[in-house]
Design an enzyme around this catalytic site. Structure first.
Site, PDB file in Angstrom:
ATOM      1  N   SER A 137       0.867  -1.182   0.000  1.00 46.65           N
ATOM      2  CA  SER A 137       0.000   0.000   0.000  1.00 46.65           C
ATOM      3  C   SER A 137       0.900   1.227   0.000  1.00 46.65           C
ATOM      4  O   SER A 137       2.055   1.156   0.435  1.00 46.65           O
ATOM      5  CB  SER A 137      -0.886   0.018   1.249  1.00 46.65           C
ATOM      6  OG  SER A 137      -1.525   1.272   1.411  1.00 46.65           O
ATOM      7  N   TYR A 150      -1.975   0.284  10.411  1.00 40.77           N
ATOM      8  CA  TYR A 150      -1.861  -0.140   9.013  1.00 40.77           C
ATOM      9  C   TYR A 150      -0.545   0.347   8.424  1.00 40.77           C
ATOM     10  O   TYR A 150       0.129  -0.398   7.692  1.00 40.77           O
ATOM     11  CB  TYR A 150      -3.052   0.399   8.224  1.00 40.77           C
ATOM     12  CG  TYR A 150      -3.189  -0.169   6.836  1.00 40.77           C
ATOM     13  CD1 TYR A 150      -3.294  -1.544   6.633  1.00 40.77           C
ATOM     14  CD2 TYR A 150      -3.248   0.671   5.728  1.00 40.77           C
ATOM     15  CE1 TYR A 150      -3.447  -2.064   5.353  1.00 40.77           C
ATOM     16  CE2 TYR A 150      -3.408   0.163   4.451  1.00 40.77           C
ATOM     17  CZ  TYR A 150      -3.498  -1.208   4.265  1.00 40.77           C
ATOM     18  OH  TYR A 150      -3.648  -1.722   2.995  1.00 40.77           O
TER      19      TYR A 150
END
Length: 258
Positions: A137, A150
């Site tokens: 990501s 995250y």
């Protein structure tokens, strides 16, 4: 290259499912891996892929997956499975959410590599190339408010990928990372916000053309289609409306003219 035979994890929805579909459409063999058997069975009936049910956060489940992987004789791994939980400030996040994110994004990737890397090495015995592609990501490199767990998990997963590339130096295995930005899928934000659909939908509200799973899968399969000696080490994919994780244009994009 020998026939392309890809293991695709996270294949029951989102980017993983889109990659499986597009890979089969290109004439490649696919072993689709996910937790939900009914979704995998429906996918197999529709596109003709092989399937293996596995929870990558569970040791016993991954051991069973390893047997299916060995029988499949893969030449490539596309590791998509992962996810986020929560978007609160660090002080308000929970250890359980952090633990889940590290299990899903980091430990899960390690477990899959443990099972599949020896098989990929074996596949190159005929002189061909093998490949590992991992979806991380933009959160792996750019921190943002509310992203702490995250950010941390995807950063760790990125480091795993980078070290793997170094450690496979001299072997005919390319190691590639794909780092998407804002992608609308049916489940990612819904899982992140604990099933709160209003919060999940608000992330994408008024954003012109957020990426779709198909957009990301097209880029991924285009890269995988390159000759085996061509390694695209890192690819960042964002919609035009997103210039940074927290800089997203709401409303229509404006043409300024010449």
């Amino acid at each position: 290259m020998s026939e392309k035979r890809l293991i695709v994890t996270g294949a029951s929805s989102g980017i993983g499912e889109a990659v499986a579909r597009q890979a089969v459409a290109r004439g490649w063999q696919v072993l689709a891996v996910a937790r939900r058997a009914e979704r995998l069975e429906a996918l197999a009936a529709e596109i003709g892929c092989d399937v293996a049910v596995a929870d990558l956060t569970d040791e016993a489940s991954v051991a069973a997956f390893a047997e299916a992987a060995a029988a499949f004789r893969p030449t490539g791994l596309v590791q998509v499975a992962g996810g986020a939980k929560g978007a609160a400030p660090i002080a308000d996040t929970t250890i359980d959410d952090w633990r889940w994110m590290f299990e899903a994004n980091v430990i899960g990737t390690k477990r899959v590599l443990d099972a599949v890397l020896p098989l990929l090495r074996a596949s190159t015995a005929d002189g061909g190339y093998a490949e590992v592609m991992v979806v991380t990501s933009i959160a792996a490199t750019v921190p943002y408010t509310g992203g702490s767990g995250y950010n941390a998990a995807k950063s760790a997963e990125k480091q795993l990928v980078d070290v793997l590339r170094l450690e496979l130096a001299g072997e005919p295995i390319r190691v590639m990372e794909v780092a998407p930005g804002m992608v609308w899928t049916e489940e990612f934000s819904l899982v992140r916000f604990g099933g709160d659909k209003a919060k999940a939908d608000a992330v994408y509200q008024d954003v012109q053309d957020p990426l779709s799973a198909d957009d990301v899968a097209r880029v991924m399969t285009d890269i995988l289609a390159l000759p085996g000696h061509v390694s695209v080490d890192e690819t960042i994919i964002k919609p035009v409306a997103q210039t940074h994780p927290w800089i997203v244009t709401k409303g229509p994009l404006v043409a300024r003219g010449a």
